[in-house]
Design a protein around this motif. Structure first.
Motif, PDB file in Angstrom:
ATOM      1  N   GLY A 202       0.818  -1.211   0.000  1.00 27.17           N
ATOM      2  CA  GLY A 202       0.000   0.000   0.000  1.00 27.17           C
ATOM      3  C   GLY A 202       0.847   1.254   0.000  1.00 27.17           C
ATOM      4  N   GLN A 270      -4.681  -0.245  -1.218  1.00 26.68           N
ATOM      5  CA  GLN A 270      -4.959  -0.432   0.211  1.00 26.68           C
ATOM      6  C   GLN A 270      -6.457  -0.385   0.457  1.00 26.68           C
ATOM      7  OE1 GLN A 270      -2.161   1.234   2.948  1.00 26.68           O
ATOM      8  NE2 GLN A 270      -3.711   1.772   4.463  1.00 26.68           N
ATOM      9  N   SER A 280      -6.366   5.324   4.579  1.00 26.50           N
ATOM     10  CA  SER A 280      -5.771   4.691   3.398  1.00 26.50           C
ATOM     11  C   SER A 280      -4.899   5.684   2.634  1.00 26.50           C
ATOM     12  CB  SER A 280      -6.859   4.099   2.492  1.00 26.50           C
ATOM     13  OG  SER A 280      -7.825   5.074   2.169  1.00 26.50           O
TER      14      SER A 280
END
Length: 740
Positions: A202, A270, A280
């Motif tokens: 991510g 993510q 996120s």
């Protein structure tokens, strides 16, 4: 919910509105220092969720650093959506456990369902195909109207969501104690499989690249869910509008994301979990050392007139954030469209490190990304050894009075914590991927690694009663018992994920429990070479001044080098020799027997020597791999008598004739650690005994459907195995049908 224009930064400070969001006075001052100005309402909300305990681990982070997280099999440790362990042949296991305790206490069905959805997204966001679900559940005293309702709805929520995404739920555990009366614990674990070359992370790398939003449109559900989960349940006068899950959309999202991950246009991905868009986006930027500018007018919305505060703090489910290479956006959008999902451009990666939000042509938030993700405050909390612990340690080991051991066994087998969980797993879809699930009846759940002769073994474990009595010893036992279950299934333990559930960390007694249990778990993880590769912390599981027992759940995964090593926990054939491995002492602190006889838990927890534990596990696994073992299970709740009984509960009409010595109550019901119940064919007796040092033959399997146990050559238990099995299987359904 306040509008970003209705409340000025001056009013936030003057009326201390930040306190309602969860920021302390000192934290608010720290935000002002970072920004060099007063934050507006949106920025206040963003800092409050990102600096909440649920997102930042601000009180637990110093303890988490104690866990061993490196090892020869570790490909990804803590810090991403889930951890990754190498299992050979270019394959890896991706797994994590996470709690959804507060939401499940308020809305058990949706709280449990969205817990499953969230942990599944954590796993597939790493690029893995989710292949199995596990759970670890804690409830109050079963048989009351409220607890029955919570239990039934949590199970229904987990079962229906798991079935909806076609991921089999293949194992878990459930414990029942009054300590969880107001604060049920709902921990969900997901395991996925991945090829090394497909691992995703991510990150929002590459200035100029595009930020995409995929999945469900954002609504007003779950706003401030992270701060809700970071306070005492009873203290919340108004609960947030809790999110609901859509497993059909989640299934589409899994398929779409796994397809997108095959494209070299993808830079990072993510899940939008706790704190939604805020966590996120800011975490992806912080990990990459970049910034993100996001246009909130482009965010898909379920409701009209949503302001920046609502959009950034919503925890609507089934959403993902992606960063893709500039100019490659449409091919990614087309993949999501093919799967019936919205996907929209919402922002850009920037060279600076600012997390900047635009709405209606105005800048509505501008904060450093690192300040949210990496620079959240960390607190060293005061710790104090609990008074009860000192008094318990001074108690002499005593043996509870039992007049009728046969009747006591019947009672123990009907205790909800010991009784069959068939009622739970009959509702779970365990056959979604039948080519993977191995119906082995092992101590741990097992799935085949397709295309190989190997299998993954997985389990969840924690006896919180031991942790209450002695947090350090109980922490060691939680890790050791999980590893015992893996070994009994025929696999080598490789690594673990932890779900750390405790009360209020500002209580020095509770923080001491946290410290001690983490120390114990770390020592055991080191001794057994099972590093901690992922996890979750859930604090403030407390109501009306009473905390739950410390409950650090261990989710462990192991590798069986061959399918031939998979070992059942039930006796297999008549005349096999029954062995007890390990020494039995008069240890009843935290036991089922103590609970039945006295109605409380007190005294010392069972002791454990990790070197002895490691040696026994290694020897037993070697014997299993050599083909000497017919069945294996660890001796845990209810002691040897319960283990003997459960070993014949597999419908084969088998029984057992066993003989032990010593005090009958201790021999049958003690919960001494590092013990195994194993069967071996008579012709392999000598080879087995030469390989396993602490194995003592105590009897043999019979074909007469009876449990026949002698102590000091005197018959103590002589019961129909089928009758005992009916009691064991019927206990939980009976309590659920009980009328208040």
């Amino acid at each position: 919910m306040p509008s970003t224009h209705d409340v000025t930064p001056e009013k936030i400070e003057q009326e201390k509105l930040y306190l309602d969001s969860g920021l302390s006075n000192e934290e608010y001052r720290r935000v002002k220092d970072i920004l060099q100005r007063r934050p507006n309402m949106t920025e206040t909300g963003i800092f409050s969720v990102m600096w909440s305990e649920h997102c930042s681990y601000k009180t637990s982070k110093p303890l988490l650093k104690k866990f061993p997280s490196n090892g020869k099999h570790v490909l990804q440790g803590p810090g991403e959506g889930a951890g990754i362990i190498d299992v050979g042949d270019g394959l890896a296991a991706v797994f994590k456990i996470e709690s959804h305790n507060h939401p499940s206490a308020v809305d058990p069905y949706n709280g449990a369902a969205t817990g499953v959805g969230g942990i599944v997204r954590d796993v597939f966001s790493m690029g893995a195909q989710p292949v199995a679900l596990m759970n670890s559940l804690r409830f109050g005293t079963l048989g009351t109207e409220r607890v029955n309702h919570l239990f039934q709805e949590v199970v229904r929520g987990m079962a229906e969501y798991g079935s909806g995404v076609s991921i089999p739920a293949i194992g878990g555990e459930a414990q029942f104690d009054s300590t969880y009366e107001d604060n049920p614990l709902v921990n969900a674990m997901c395991v996925g499989l991945i090829r090394h070359g497909d691992i995703q992370r991510g990150i929002a790398a590459g200035p100029g690249n595009t930020v995409l939003y995929a999945g469900a449109p954002t609504g007003r559900d779950g706003i401030h869910g992270a701060t809700f989960a970071s306070g005492d349940l009873a203290d919340d006068e108004s609960d947030p509008e809790l999110p609901t899950g859509d497993p059909a959309m989640e299934k589409q999202l899994i398929e779409a994301c796994l397809e997108v991950m095959q494209s070299d246009a993808l830079v990072g991905i993510q899940d939008m979990g706790a704190a939604g868009l805020t966590s996120s986006a800011s975490e992806m930027a912080s990990k990459a050392g970049t910034g993100i500018t996001m246009d909130l007018d482009s965010v898909p919305k379920r409701e009209s007139d949503m302001n920046a505060y609502e959009l950034m703090l919503s925890e609507t489910q089934e959403r993902m954030l992606l960063v893709v290479k500039k100019g490659r956006e449409q091919e990614i959008i087309d993949v999501f469209a093919k799967h019936g999902l919205d996907c929209a451009e919402v922002g850009k990666v920037t060279e600076d490190t600012s997390f900047r939000l635009l709405q209606h042509g105005e800048t509505v938030a501008d904060v450093p990304a690192d300040a949210l993700a990496e620079e959240a405050p960390v607190y060293d909390m005061p710790s104090r050894e609990a008074d009860y612990f000192r008094s318990f340690q001074q108690m002499e080991d005593t043996i509870p009075d039992v007049d009728d051991h046969q009747a006591m066994l019947r009672q123990i087998l009907q205790q909800p914590t010991v009784a069959s969980k068939e009622w739970v797993y009959n509702q779970m879809d365990s056959d979604s991927q039948t080519n993977n699930v191995v119906a082995s009846e092992s101590e741990a759940a097992v799935i085949r690694l397709e295309g190989t002769d190997k299998a993954l073994s997985m389990t969840t474990d924690c006896n919180s009663r031991y942790l209450y009595l002695d947090p350090e010893m109980g922490g060691k036992i939680a890790v050791a018992e999980a590893a015992r279950n893996i070994v009994c299934s025929g696999a080598q333990p490789l690594g673990l994920t932890d779900g750390l559930n405790y009360g209020n960390p500002t209580n020095p007694d509770v923080f001491w429990q946290m410290e001690q249990s983490v120390d114990g778990m770390s020592a055991a993880a080191n001794a057994l070479e099972t590093p901690v590769i992922s996890g979750n912390v859930s604090l403030y599981n407390q109501s009306n001044g009473y905390s739950i027992f410390p409950t650090p759940v261990v989710g462990m995964v192991g590798l069986a080098a061959s399918l031939d090593h998979i070992t059942p926990s039930f006796f297999q054939q008549a005349y096999d020799v029954v062995y007890l491995i390990g020494e039995t002492k008069a240890e009843f602190g935290g036991s089922e027997l103590q609970n039945i006889v006295s109605g409380r838990y007190e005294g010392k927890a069972p002791a454990i020597d990790m070197q002895v534990e490691a040696n026994r596990q290694e020897q037993l696994l070697q014997a299993i791999q050599t083909g000497l073992v017919q069945s294996a299970r660890d001796v845990s709740e209810g002691g040897l008598a319960a283990a003997l009984a459960e070993s014949v509960f597999n419908g084969k009409g088998l029984g057992v004739k066993a003989s032990v010595t010593g005090d009958a109550t201790a021999a049958l019901f003690s919960e001494s650690q590092s013990r195994f119940l194993v069967t071996v064919r008579p012709e392999n007796k000598d080879a087995f005994e030469s390989m396993v040092a602490d194995a003592a033959p105590i009897g043999y399997v019979t074909d007469n459907d009876r449990l026949d146990v002698h102590v000091n050559k005197r018959s103590i238990i002589d019961e129909s195995a089928s009758m005992l099995e009916n009691l064991w299987k019927g206990a939980i359904p009976c309590l659920l049908n009980k009328k208040a």
